[in-house]
Design a protein around this motif. Sequence first.
Motif, PDB file in Angstrom:
ATOM      1  N   GLY A  14       0.799  -1.217   0.000  1.00  0.00           N
ATOM      2  CA  GLY A  14       0.000   0.000   0.000  1.00  0.00           C
ATOM      3  C   GLY A  14       0.832   1.268   0.000  1.00  0.00           C
ATOM      4  N   LYS A  15       2.091   1.174   0.389  1.00  0.00           N
ATOM      5  CA  LYS A  15       2.973   2.342   0.366  1.00  0.00           C
ATOM      6  C   LYS A  15       3.423   2.663  -1.056  1.00  0.00           C
ATOM      7  CE  LYS A  15       4.706   1.276   4.956  1.00  0.00           C
ATOM      8  NZ  LYS A  15       5.846   0.757   5.710  1.00  0.00           N
ATOM      9  N   CYS A  16       3.513   1.639  -1.874  1.00  0.00           N
ATOM     10  CA  CYS A  16       4.003   1.777  -3.249  1.00  0.00           C
ATOM     11  C   CYS A  16       2.858   1.951  -4.254  1.00  0.00           C
ATOM     12  CB  CYS A  16       4.819   0.537  -3.601  1.00  0.00           C
ATOM     13  SG  CYS A  16       5.281   0.410  -5.330  1.00  0.00           S
ATOM     14  N   HIS A  17       1.790   1.211  -4.058  1.00  0.00           N
ATOM     15  CA  HIS A  17       0.638   1.222  -4.969  1.00  0.00           C
ATOM     16  C   HIS A  17       1.050   0.944  -6.412  1.00  0.00           C
ATOM     17  CE1 HIS A  17      -3.304   1.859  -3.217  1.00  0.00           C
ATOM     18  NE2 HIS A  17      -2.665   2.404  -2.204  1.00  0.00           N
ATOM     19  N   CYS A  18       1.893  -0.061  -6.579  1.00  0.00           N
ATOM     20  CA  CYS A  18       2.310  -0.525  -7.915  1.00  0.00           C
ATOM     21  C   CYS A  18       2.916   0.572  -8.778  1.00  0.00           C
ATOM     22  CB  CYS A  18       1.163  -1.217  -8.641  1.00  0.00           C
ATOM     23  SG  CYS A  18       1.022  -2.941  -8.176  1.00  0.00           S
ATOM     24  N   GLN A  19       3.664   1.452  -8.153  1.00  0.00           N
ATOM     25  CA  GLN A  19       4.290   2.535  -8.909  1.00  0.00           C
ATOM     26  C   GLN A  19       5.799   2.381  -9.006  1.00  0.00           C
ATOM     27  OE1 GLN A  19       2.135   4.757 -10.546  1.00  0.00           O
ATOM     28  NE2 GLN A  19       0.842   3.127  -9.718  1.00  0.00           N
ATOM     29  N   GLY A  45      -6.923 -10.286  -4.180  1.00  0.00           N
ATOM     30  CA  GLY A  45      -5.588 -10.249  -4.761  1.00  0.00           C
ATOM     31  C   GLY A  45      -5.502  -9.349  -5.975  1.00  0.00           C
ATOM     32  N   TRP A  46      -4.298  -8.962  -6.294  1.00  0.00           N
ATOM     33  CA  TRP A  46      -4.004  -8.047  -7.406  1.00  0.00           C
ATOM     34  C   TRP A  46      -2.760  -8.522  -8.130  1.00  0.00           C
ATOM     35  CZ3 TRP A  46      -5.167  -3.611 -10.085  1.00  0.00           C
ATOM     36  CH2 TRP A  46      -4.104  -2.957 -10.718  1.00  0.00           C
ATOM     37  N   VAL A  47      -2.749  -8.344  -9.441  1.00  0.00           N
ATOM     38  CA  VAL A  47      -1.538  -8.490 -10.218  1.00  0.00           C
ATOM     39  C   VAL A  47      -1.525  -7.372 -11.256  1.00  0.00           C
ATOM     40  CG1 VAL A  47      -2.522 -10.140 -11.886  1.00  0.00           C
ATOM     41  CG2 VAL A  47      -0.046 -10.041 -11.552  1.00  0.00           C
ATOM     42  N   ALA A  48      -0.387  -6.696 -11.375  1.00  0.00           N
ATOM     43  CA  ALA A  48      -0.217  -5.641 -12.374  1.00  0.00           C
ATOM     44  C   ALA A  48       0.229  -6.291 -13.673  1.00  0.00           C
ATOM     45  CB  ALA A  48       0.817  -4.622 -11.908  1.00  0.00           C
ATOM     46  N   PHE A  79       2.554  -8.436  -7.552  1.00  0.00           N
ATOM     47  CA  PHE A  79       1.457  -9.196  -6.945  1.00  0.00           C
ATOM     48  C   PHE A  79       1.195  -8.656  -5.548  1.00  0.00           C
ATOM     49  CE2 PHE A  79       3.282 -12.344  -9.815  1.00  0.00           C
ATOM     50  CZ  PHE A  79       2.162 -12.961 -10.348  1.00  0.00           C
ATOM     51  N   VAL A  80      -0.070  -8.642  -5.175  1.00  0.00           N
ATOM     52  CA  VAL A  80      -0.458  -8.333  -3.802  1.00  0.00           C
ATOM     53  C   VAL A  80      -1.605  -9.269  -3.446  1.00  0.00           C
ATOM     54  CG1 VAL A  80      -1.345  -6.593  -2.196  1.00  0.00           C
ATOM     55  CG2 VAL A  80       0.133  -5.895  -4.096  1.00  0.00           C
TER      56      VAL A  80
END
Length: 188
Positions: free
Chosen positions: A25-30, A71-74, A109-110
């Motif tokens: 959550g600190k990065c938010h896939c950036q 879950g999440w995957v970019a 991935f999260v």
Amino acid sequence: MIRIVSSDEVPWEDVEAIFDGSEPGKCHCQRYKVKGWMWRDSTFDERVAAHEEQSARGSGLVACVDDQPAGWVAVEPRCDYAKLLSMPIPWKGRAEDKDDDGVWAVTCFVVRKGFRRQGLTYELAAATVEHARKNGARAVEAYPMIAAPGQNVTWGEMHVGARQVFEEAGFVQVTHPTKRRFVMRVDF
């Protein structure tokens, strides 16, 4: 029941619930999007806003377990990851057009607390292949790592996924640029 959909098919609140209160959550896939050093060259609010906008465009996949965001995957065109394109490790031993929008990349991935250790990363990795293919990609690649047996690895390293996850999803090794890092790919 597990259902995996494009991030543009769920409300932002579902994506945010996956990241909320977690290290990701600190990065938010950036990490692979912000040029320069992410913690210096962007604020938390800027990263969240960028991720919300990107998510609304379908920059990833969301796994729901019994209708709960889990879950999440970019995954999106590789050329959308400005920082990735400037990093030396993924390109070591390769000479190809980094800006080729026909090659997609899986970068993060999260899995939400309470849904971990249920195989969601494997499900998400497999879903990236069909998602990229369906959206016109001619290949999808990933940059996973391995750890030595018994070695502790922080989330900050494993957000890219483990090699085994991608092997089971049909990815094959392209290069092995460092002791722990791989470039893996599925060509369509």
